[in-house]
Design a protein around this motif. Sequence first.
Motif, short mmCIF file in Angstrom:
data_model
loop_
_atom_site.label_atom_id
_atom_site.label_comp_id
_atom_site.label_asym_id
_atom_site.label_seq_id
_atom_site.Cartn_x
_atom_site.Cartn_y
_atom_site.Cartn_z
N LYS A 1 -9.21 6.75 0.66
CA LYS A 1 -8.90 5.98 -0.54
C LYS A 1 -8.92 6.88 -1.77
N PHE B 1 -3.60 5.61 -0.92
CA PHE B 1 -4.38 6.45 -0.02
C PHE B 1 -3.76 7.85 0.02
N TYR C 1 -7.30 -2.19 5.22
CA TYR C 1 -7.14 -2.65 3.83
C TYR C 1 -6.19 -3.85 3.76
N SER D 1 0.85 -1.19 0.00
CA SER D 1 0.00 0.00 0.00
C SER D 1 0.89 1.24 0.00
N ASP E 1 -6.41 1.59 -6.53
CA ASP E 1 -6.46 0.58 -5.48
C ASP E 1 -5.14 0.52 -4.71
N GLU F 1 -12.07 7.88 4.97
CA GLU F 1 -11.75 6.68 4.19
C GLU F 1 -10.35 6.79 3.57
#
Length: 493
Positions: free
Chosen positions: A449, A456, A485, A240, A453, A447
């Motif tokens: 996001k 962040f 996540y 991520s 995908d 959130e």
Amino acid sequence: MGKATGFIDYPREKGKERNPRTRIADWKEYSAPFSDETLSRQGARCMDCGTPFCHMGTELKGVTTGCPIHNLIPEWNDLVYHGKWKEALDRLLKTNNFPEFTGRVCPAPCEGSCTVAISDPAVAIKSIERTIIDKGFENGWITPRIPEKRTGKKVAIVGSGPAGLASADQLNQAGHSVTVYERSDRAGGLLTYGIPNMKLEKEIVERRINLLNQEGIEFVTNTEIGKDITPEELQEQYDSVILCTGAQKQRDLVIEGREANGVHFAMDYLTTSTKSLLDSNFEDGKYIDTEGKDVIVIGGGDTGADCVATALRQNCRSVVQFGKHPILPLSRTSDNMWPEFPNVFTLEYAYEEAEAKFGKDPRQYSIQTKKIVSDENGNVKELHTIQMEKVKNEQGHFVFNEIAGTEKVWPANHVFIAIGFEGTEQPLLEKFGVKATNHKIEATYGEYKTNIDGVFAAGDARRGQSLIVWAINEGREAAREVDRYLMGSSNLP
């Protein structure tokens, strides 16, 4: 609540500050901590309200009210009153990753919404917070917290300002392996290069960075994403990514003569000054020097004030700060009632220093710069201004009208533009393919996001120019969402 009548028995005491005339001769912090006895009395002033507005952390009329990270203020105020400093530190660190930063440079919206402040000066929350964390370091209570086990997940954080550092701290404690990328030569973001030494000495920032490094966080400096490493490589190497690049795009002044030599963005002035100080104590000459020069700062905010203070320390000949708004009232008006942040006149550190040196407040109010004039060599020599009147139009909106006959010419050798920031810089976002509107990354608050995908965003890059406490708030919350996540659920606060 240790002393039920503390807010009646004890007045608020002003924080200690070094003499303005002497402190402008160096780059050390201008403020100094209270004694333990003084802080005990200040802690006693806390009313331990049934509804503690000080940590409500919201926005009223677009302005922050209360503490966005929801510090447990009444609890540690009471512990300080009883002399239980270590217990106070434990409560402080429940919600705030970096009290040594907020206790120095936060504008303290908590104090604006303090219940005592309805009719009296607020509890000295910020001074108490700073002293708690400083005592923690001084007494060795703060030691590296090494996670007991690792999850095997890897997270990259782009940007090492307060949002990035808060995300890194939280995710590291959750057991993930965290790498923070910073394009500058030092980690810390605006904490290092955006805030001058006299407000936040860099040893304080370096101490925290070193601690985070000891706890397992890797810092990679002098590395620009999209140049030294591609977004694709980052996404391949990590599970991520969090973008915490800040709001670095400075708002420009569209005006005749803007191209003159000697006209600079405020942050360029502050950054080069701090870097030269840290690198060589100014011996390298790689900074904008205002010694013996007439300086004008355009913009009435904190960044402009920092420019004033920096110019004073460089021994400028004169310094003036232009603001477009009228002078603020001495007390709250009927449309600025508690618990809103008090929109009242204050004499900040830079203005005290200017008064001490030049005998007057450097601020000029309700003023608009009409044009910048250069000499035959293209160097700025003067600014032309006019006074403005702030009035309501027929639609009930405030507008600024020029006042005829108030034109004035100001001598200037250096002009610093400090009128705010538009948002984050576009090239990185385009390379990532992240959607943005008005230079702010599209990612819903809570959130975080983005449209990509696993990618962040948090802090000023997402919300626009804001406060350090909002950056910490978003960094913490984004870490929770990334943890969820990666793991399916999260125990992070």
